[in-house]
Structure formats: structure tokens, C-alpha cells
Design an enzyme around this catalytic site. Structure first.
Site, PDB file in Angstrom:
ATOM      1  N   GLY A  11      12.286  -7.412  -6.193  1.00  0.00           N
ATOM      2  CA  GLY A  11      12.407  -6.240  -5.321  1.00  0.00           C
ATOM      3  C   GLY A  11      13.293  -6.556  -4.125  1.00  0.00           C
ATOM      4  O   GLY A  11      13.828  -7.664  -3.996  1.00  0.00           O
ATOM      5  N   ASP A  32       7.643 -10.800 -11.381  1.00  0.00           N
ATOM      6  CA  ASP A  32       7.830  -9.353 -11.217  1.00  0.00           C
ATOM      7  C   ASP A  32       7.652  -8.675 -12.569  1.00  0.00           C
ATOM      8  O   ASP A  32       7.913  -9.296 -13.610  1.00  0.00           O
ATOM      9  CB  ASP A  32       9.226  -9.045 -10.648  1.00  0.00           C
ATOM     10  CG  ASP A  32       9.231  -7.778  -9.789  1.00  0.00           C
ATOM     11  OD1 ASP A  32       8.874  -6.715 -10.321  1.00  0.00           O
ATOM     12  OD2 ASP A  32       9.590  -7.857  -8.601  1.00  0.00           O
ATOM     13  N   LEU A  62      -3.005 -14.446 -13.535  1.00  0.00           N
ATOM     14  CA  LEU A  62      -1.816 -15.288 -13.735  1.00  0.00           C
ATOM     15  C   LEU A  62      -2.231 -16.754 -13.658  1.00  0.00           C
ATOM     16  O   LEU A  62      -2.940 -17.163 -12.732  1.00  0.00           O
ATOM     17  CB  LEU A  62      -0.776 -14.958 -12.643  1.00  0.00           C
ATOM     18  CG  LEU A  62       0.521 -15.752 -12.647  1.00  0.00           C
ATOM     19  CD1 LEU A  62       1.314 -15.544 -13.939  1.00  0.00           C
ATOM     20  CD2 LEU A  62       1.392 -15.356 -11.437  1.00  0.00           C
ATOM     21  N   THR A  94      -1.994  -2.173  -8.323  1.00  0.00           N
ATOM     22  CA  THR A  94      -1.157  -3.320  -7.939  1.00  0.00           C
ATOM     23  C   THR A  94      -1.641  -3.910  -6.613  1.00  0.00           C
ATOM     24  O   THR A  94      -1.750  -5.129  -6.469  1.00  0.00           O
ATOM     25  CB  THR A  94       0.320  -2.890  -7.816  1.00  0.00           C
ATOM     26  OG1 THR A  94       0.707  -2.299  -9.058  1.00  0.00           O
ATOM     27  CG2 THR A  94       1.226  -4.067  -7.501  1.00  0.00           C
ATOM     28  N   TYR A 147      -1.073   3.953  -1.476  1.00  0.00           N
ATOM     29  CA  TYR A 147      -0.397   2.807  -0.853  1.00  0.00           C
ATOM     30  C   TYR A 147      -1.162   2.344   0.384  1.00  0.00           C
ATOM     31  O   TYR A 147      -1.502   1.162   0.512  1.00  0.00           O
ATOM     32  CB  TYR A 147       1.030   3.223  -0.496  1.00  0.00           C
ATOM     33  CG  TYR A 147       1.908   2.097   0.007  1.00  0.00           C
ATOM     34  CD1 TYR A 147       2.403   1.138  -0.863  1.00  0.00           C
ATOM     35  CD2 TYR A 147       2.261   2.012   1.356  1.00  0.00           C
ATOM     36  CE1 TYR A 147       3.226   0.112  -0.405  1.00  0.00           C
ATOM     37  CE2 TYR A 147       3.076   0.997   1.820  1.00  0.00           C
ATOM     38  CZ  TYR A 147       3.563   0.052   0.937  1.00  0.00           C
ATOM     39  OH  TYR A 147       4.375  -0.963   1.389  1.00  0.00           O
ATOM     40  N   LYS A 151      -3.284  -1.032   0.399  1.00  0.00           N
ATOM     41  CA  LYS A 151      -2.903  -2.163   1.256  1.00  0.00           C
ATOM     42  C   LYS A 151      -4.034  -2.520   2.227  1.00  0.00           C
ATOM     43  O   LYS A 151      -4.198  -3.680   2.592  1.00  0.00           O
ATOM     44  CB  LYS A 151      -1.628  -1.831   2.030  1.00  0.00           C
ATOM     45  CG  LYS A 151      -0.365  -1.778   1.151  1.00  0.00           C
ATOM     46  CD  LYS A 151       0.120  -3.182   0.826  1.00  0.00           C
ATOM     47  CE  LYS A 151       1.491  -3.165   0.152  1.00  0.00           C
ATOM     48  NZ  LYS A 151       2.013  -4.524  -0.103  1.00  0.00           N
ATOM     49  N   GLN A 164     -15.175 -16.304   2.669  1.00  0.00           N
ATOM     50  CA  GLN A 164     -16.145 -16.672   1.636  1.00  0.00           C
ATOM     51  C   GLN A 164     -15.701 -17.862   0.807  1.00  0.00           C
ATOM     52  O   GLN A 164     -16.514 -18.665   0.379  1.00  0.00           O
ATOM     53  CB  GLN A 164     -16.319 -15.451   0.717  1.00  0.00           C
ATOM     54  CG  GLN A 164     -17.714 -15.237   0.202  1.00  0.00           C
ATOM     55  CD  GLN A 164     -17.786 -13.911  -0.568  1.00  0.00           C
ATOM     56  OE1 GLN A 164     -17.468 -12.854  -0.043  1.00  0.00           O
ATOM     57  NE2 GLN A 164     -18.186 -13.999  -1.825  1.00  0.00           N
ATOM     58  N   GLU A 165     -14.378 -17.956   0.579  1.00  0.00           N
ATOM     59  CA  GLU A 165     -13.874 -18.982  -0.341  1.00  0.00           C
ATOM     60  C   GLU A 165     -13.009 -20.021   0.364  1.00  0.00           C
ATOM     61  O   GLU A 165     -12.503 -20.937  -0.277  1.00  0.00           O
ATOM     62  CB  GLU A 165     -13.041 -18.315  -1.460  1.00  0.00           C
ATOM     63  CG  GLU A 165     -13.761 -17.212  -2.218  1.00  0.00           C
ATOM     64  CD  GLU A 165     -14.866 -17.754  -3.125  1.00  0.00           C
ATOM     65  OE1 GLU A 165     -14.837 -18.954  -3.448  1.00  0.00           O
ATOM     66  OE2 GLU A 165     -15.768 -16.973  -3.489  1.00  0.00           O
ATOM     67  N   ARG A 188      14.451   5.933   0.079  1.00  0.00           N
ATOM     68  CA  ARG A 188      14.134   5.722   1.492  1.00  0.00           C
ATOM     69  C   ARG A 188      15.271   6.183   2.389  1.00  0.00           C
ATOM     70  O   ARG A 188      16.404   6.373   1.953  1.00  0.00           O
ATOM     71  CB  ARG A 188      13.762   4.274   1.742  1.00  0.00           C
ATOM     72  CG  ARG A 188      12.272   4.121   1.552  1.00  0.00           C
ATOM     73  CD  ARG A 188      11.802   2.756   1.826  1.00  0.00           C
ATOM     74  NE  ARG A 188      12.171   1.892   0.731  1.00  0.00           N
ATOM     75  CZ  ARG A 188      11.641   0.695   0.550  1.00  0.00           C
ATOM     76  NH1 ARG A 188      10.740   0.238   1.374  1.00  0.00           N
ATOM     77  NH2 ARG A 188      12.019  -0.037  -0.468  1.00  0.00           N
TER      78      ARG A 188
END
Ligand code: UDP
Length: 320
Positions: A11, A32, A62, A94, A147, A151, A164-165, A188
Site C-alpha cells: 500500500g 499484503d 500467519l 482486517t 474503519y 481501528k 495481559q501477554e 482521497r
């Protein structure tokens, strides 16, 4: 040499980051699904021995078979026309599933992970300029919510993984950014206006053009992103990253006409739903903690960006 993973690496911001990190000699894995990113953005480094492209959608887990030291999580459609409408649900997926999967990856590798959050978490802000302490004014059921709330949820996941981790997290809130490698068709305002001006078409101002934005040149943004990643462990942010120079959209249109020497007209169209009326970052924290402030102001940034669009104008479709 430690490996850096960049999601959203083809991107606009991701590719600019991959180019800089690879040129500086880092090993880079660019991840991506190319839904809004474009492979040609990383063409220059595609054959570089330190660079690897991985076609992957981060809504799926992943696994990487080499130690990863740093993860920049940038993957997400970022332009309102790209994340609204048909892609709304995928945008939330996403933001949320992507953040979860990348935080799991960071935990497994004991990596530092930086989240590309956004000024959109402030929604249509009632406080001006926006400091990190401001909690925002988001319409949770509006067309931008996929969005904005996506986010916001990602930020909450980041801080819970830290608490926590014990994951080493960094969060930046990116304000409007522009520059080379923007997709001419992503809709945009900076890309639309420059392409419209170069093509001799009308510049489409939405609403009466009195709404404001603060525009940051991409090199400044990449610099602060890297500074944040390299900041001392335990400094999590969130940190506003953007250029505090604030302009109305009408002023931007006039600047673009002046810088391109175009004789295009300015025309007015309907204002999109929930379009924030004003936006300007308070960057006091970035100044203090990261020693950063933007070096490139709007006129200079436009001068550096226009040649890129001149070379890419053939691809501009210009639907508005
Ligand atoms: N905008 C505009 N004309 C365009 C595209 C956008 O007037 O061709 C306006 C848009 O309504 C918003 C501002 O410019 O008020 C910034 O829009 P952009 O999509 O670039 O970013 P964001 O809304 O996410 O800040």
C-alpha cells in the site's frame, strides 16, 4: 540480521516504509493481499536479496519460519471510498482479526509490534486540535464506523496484549498523509485534486470546502513511524503523527491549482456522510518523546508529489 515484517506492505505507506527499510539494509518481509495495495509500488526492491513479498490476508493466522524482531501492522483499506460500501465488513475484519493475528505473531516471536492507528478514532472531533487524551466522537453505526471502530478495537486489543501477554506494543495515530505511491484512483482528496488538475478536469470539492484537514508529507510520516518503533521499550503511545498545518479543503484546491499551473475549475459536490468538520493533530507528545516534527510543509510536499502523479496520470479514472 533481524527481520522486519510489514503488513500492508504494497500500500501507499507500507511500500514507502518497505523501500526505506530495504534501502537501509534491513531484511524485510512485505505482507499484503493486494486488495488496495499494488505490487508495482515495491517493484524497485522486488529483486533485492533482503526483500521478500508474501501474498497473505492478515485476517488469517500467519506463521513465519524465521525470527521476526519487528512488525509494522499497516494493512487496511484507508480511503473512505475504499472502506465504505462493499468493503465495509472486510474492513472491520482486517482491523480486528488482522490485529489479533499479528499480535499473536508478535507474541510467538517476542517481537515489537507497531499499530498504524488513525486520527479517525477521534471521529468528528469536538476538541480541537486533537490530543491523544481526547476520547473521540465516533458515530458507531455510521458508514465510517467499519474503519473508525475497527481501528479503535485494534487499539484496545494492542493494549490488552501489552497488559495481559506482555507484548511490546507501539501505537501511532496517523493523520492525513500524501505523497508518491498513492493510488491515483483511491479517491482521497490530494490524489483526486492533483489528478483532476493535471487532466484539466474540474476539482471536486465535497460540501462547501470549509472542512479542514492537516496534511503530512509521506517522508515525514515514515520517519516518525520508524522513530516510534525504535523508541525505548515500555513507551507504547498512542502518539499522534501528522502535520499540524491545517487547511480548508477549498484552500487545498487553490494550492493544487497554483502548484500544477492548471486552469481547471473548482466545483462543489455533496458532502459524504459523517465527514469530519475539522482535524488537526496536537503533536506535543511526538515532539517530546520522539524528537520529531514534520520537515516538509504543504507547498513543498505538493511540489514533490505532483511529478509522481504526472507519470501515473494515465491510470486516473476520476469517478467521483
Ligand atoms: N474531499 C473532497 N473532494 C474529493 C475527495 C475528498 O472535497 O475529491 C474531501 C472529503 O470530503 C474530506 C476531505 O476532502 O472532507 C478529506 O478526504 P479524504 O478522503 O482524503 O480523507 P479523510 O476524509 O479520511 O480525512
Amino acid at each position: 540480521m533481524s527481520t522486519i515484517l510489514v503488513t500492508g506492505g504494497t500500500g501507499f505507506l507500507g511500500a514507502n516504509l518497505c523501500l526505506r527499510l530495504t534501502r537501509e539494509g534491513h531484511r524485510v518481509i512485505c505482507v499484503d493481499n493486494n486488495s488496495t495495495g499494488r505490487l508495482e509500488n515495491v517493484r524497485e526492491i522486488a529483486e533485492h536479496s533482503n526483500f521478500r513479498f508474501l501474498l497473505h490476508d492478515i485476517t488469517e493466522p500467519l506463521h513465519i519460519n524465521e525470527p521476526v524482531a519487528r512488525i509494522y501492522n499497516l494493512a487496511c483499506p484507508a480511503s473512505p471510498p475504499a472502506y465504505q460500501g462493499r468493503h465495509a465488513i472486510q474492513t472491520t475484519r482486517t482491523c480486528v482479526l488482522g490485529a489479533l493475528n499479528m499480535l499473536e505473531l508478535a507474541r510467538a516471536h517476542n517481537a515489537t509490534i507497531l499499530q498504524a492507528s488513525t486520527s479517525e478514532i477521534y471521529g468528528d472531533p469536538l476538541e480541537h486540535p486533537q490530543a491523544e487524551s481526547y476520547r473521540g466522537n465516533v458515530n458507531p453505526i455510521g458508514v465510517r464506523a467499519c474503519y473508525d471502530e475497527g481501528k479503535r478495537c485494534a487499539e484496545s486489543l494492542f493494549f490488552d496484549y501489552a497488559r495481559q501477554e506482555g507484548v511490546d506494543i507501539k501505537v501511532i495515530r496517523i493523520f492525513n498523509t500524501y505523497g508518491p505511491l498513492m493510488d491515483p484512483n483511491d479517491g482521497r482528496v490530494v490524489s483526486n485534486f492533483i489528478c483532476q488538475a493535471l487532466a484539466g478536469r474540474d476539482l471536486t470539492v465535497y460540501g462547501d470546502g470549509s472542512q479542514t484537514r492537516s496534511f503530512c508529507y509521506v517522508d515525514d510520516l515514515i520517519e516518525v513511524m520508524i522513530r516510534m518503533m525504535n523508541s525505548p521499550k515500555g513507551f507504547t503511545g498512542p502518539v499522534n503523527t501528522g502535520n499540524p498545518g491545517e487547511f480548508t479543503i477549498r484552500e487545498l484546491a487553490e494550492r493544487v491549482l497554483a502548484e500544477t499551473g492548471s486552469h481547471s475549475r473548482i466545483v462543489y459536490r455533496g458532502l459524504p456522510l459523517d465527514d469530519p468538520a475539522q482535524r488537526r493533530p496536537d503533536i506535543g507528545l511526538a515532539r517530546e518523546k520522539l524528537g520529531w516534527e514534520p520537515a516538509v510543509q504543504l507547498s513543498e510536499g505538493l511540489k514533490r508529489t505532483i511529478p509522481y502523479f504526472r507519470t501515473n496520470i494515465a491510470r486516473f479514472r476520476g469517478e467521483d
